[in-house]
Design an enzyme around this catalytic site. Sequence first.
Site, PDB file in Angstrom:
ATOM      1  N   HIS A   1       0.840  -1.189   0.000  1.00  0.00           N
ATOM      2  CA  HIS A   1       0.000   0.000   0.000  1.00  0.00           C
ATOM      3  C   HIS A   1       0.880   1.246   0.000  1.00  0.00           C
ATOM      4  CE1 HIS A   1       0.522  -0.647   4.460  1.00  0.00           C
ATOM      5  NE2 HIS A   1       0.841   0.638   4.357  1.00  0.00           N
TER       6      HIS A   1
HETATM    7  P1  TYD Z   1      -2.157  -3.263   7.460  1.00  0.00           P
HETATM    8  O1  TYD Z   1      -1.826  -1.812   7.408  1.00  0.00           O
HETATM    9  O2  TYD Z   1      -2.871  -3.869   6.315  1.00  0.00           O
HETATM   10  O3  TYD Z   1      -0.823  -4.074   7.703  1.00  0.00           O
HETATM   11  P2  TYD Z   1       0.433  -4.119   6.706  1.00  0.00           P
HETATM   12  O4  TYD Z   1       0.161  -3.110   5.661  1.00  0.00           O
HETATM   13  O5  TYD Z   1       1.583  -3.710   7.487  1.00  0.00           O
HETATM   14  O6  TYD Z   1       0.537  -5.503   6.164  1.00  0.00           O
HETATM   15  O7  TYD Z   1      -2.961  -3.502   8.784  1.00  0.00           O
HETATM   16  C1  TYD Z   1      -3.497  -4.757   9.109  1.00  0.00           C
HETATM   17  C2  TYD Z   1      -4.751  -4.552   9.930  1.00  0.00           C
HETATM   18  O8  TYD Z   1      -4.449  -3.838  11.134  1.00  0.00           O
HETATM   19  C3  TYD Z   1      -5.808  -3.761   9.204  1.00  0.00           C
HETATM   20  O9  TYD Z   1      -7.066  -4.369   9.481  1.00  0.00           O
HETATM   21  C4  TYD Z   1      -5.772  -2.415   9.846  1.00  0.00           C
HETATM   22  C5  TYD Z   1      -5.278  -2.698  11.238  1.00  0.00           C
HETATM   23  N1  TYD Z   1      -4.469  -1.592  11.807  1.00  0.00           N
HETATM   24  C6  TYD Z   1      -5.030  -0.792  12.787  1.00  0.00           C
HETATM   25  O10 TYD Z   1      -6.170  -0.977  13.221  1.00  0.00           O
HETATM   26  N2  TYD Z   1      -4.268   0.218  13.319  1.00  0.00           N
HETATM   27  C7  TYD Z   1      -2.997   0.465  12.871  1.00  0.00           C
HETATM   28  O11 TYD Z   1      -2.341   1.404  13.365  1.00  0.00           O
HETATM   29  C8  TYD Z   1      -2.449  -0.367  11.829  1.00  0.00           C
HETATM   30  C9  TYD Z   1      -1.067  -0.138  11.290  1.00  0.00           C
HETATM   31  C10 TYD Z   1      -3.231  -1.383  11.335  1.00  0.00           C
END
Ligand code: TYD
Length: 140
Positions: free
Chosen positions: A56
Amino acid sequence: MAKFSVNDCPIIDLGKIQGERRGSITVVENDGTLPFDVKRVYYLYDVPGGSSRGAHAHRDLSQLIIAASGSFQVTLDDGRLKRTFFLNRPYQGLLVRQGIWRDLDDFSSGAVCMVLASDVYIKEDYIRDYQEFLEYRKGF
Ligand code: TYD
């Protein structure tokens, strides 16, 4: 807003305080070391071997990504250029500016990916579709 490229995303040396036979400490404060004040810290761990994370970009969020333990690879993409970094030093962080796509993979076992972020979690700040990201970059 400034349009950053992958070449605006350096590894920042945070320094370490090394105790004699007592281990090391690295400190990050809101003292101008980073181009933003830290509002949120989160960390990824227990990532199964072969898995990838990220995939992302953020519209407004800036981050510092640190391999607090173990190692992993981060590939940054500004829609034109890609750069891959191997992170394995807890006293260094990769600065990821706004509007840069990131993919994280090659996690070692026990890796901890600590992220210092410029803002709280805002779902709408994410771009998770790569085509949409390319359009977003063109539209600057
Ligand atoms: P995501 O950002 O998709 O993880 P990565 O990109 O690092 O693989 O986040 C995974 C899940 O966690 C998503 O459902 C959103 C949640 N999340 C939060 O609720 N708060 C946060 O600060 C972060 C980073 C993620």
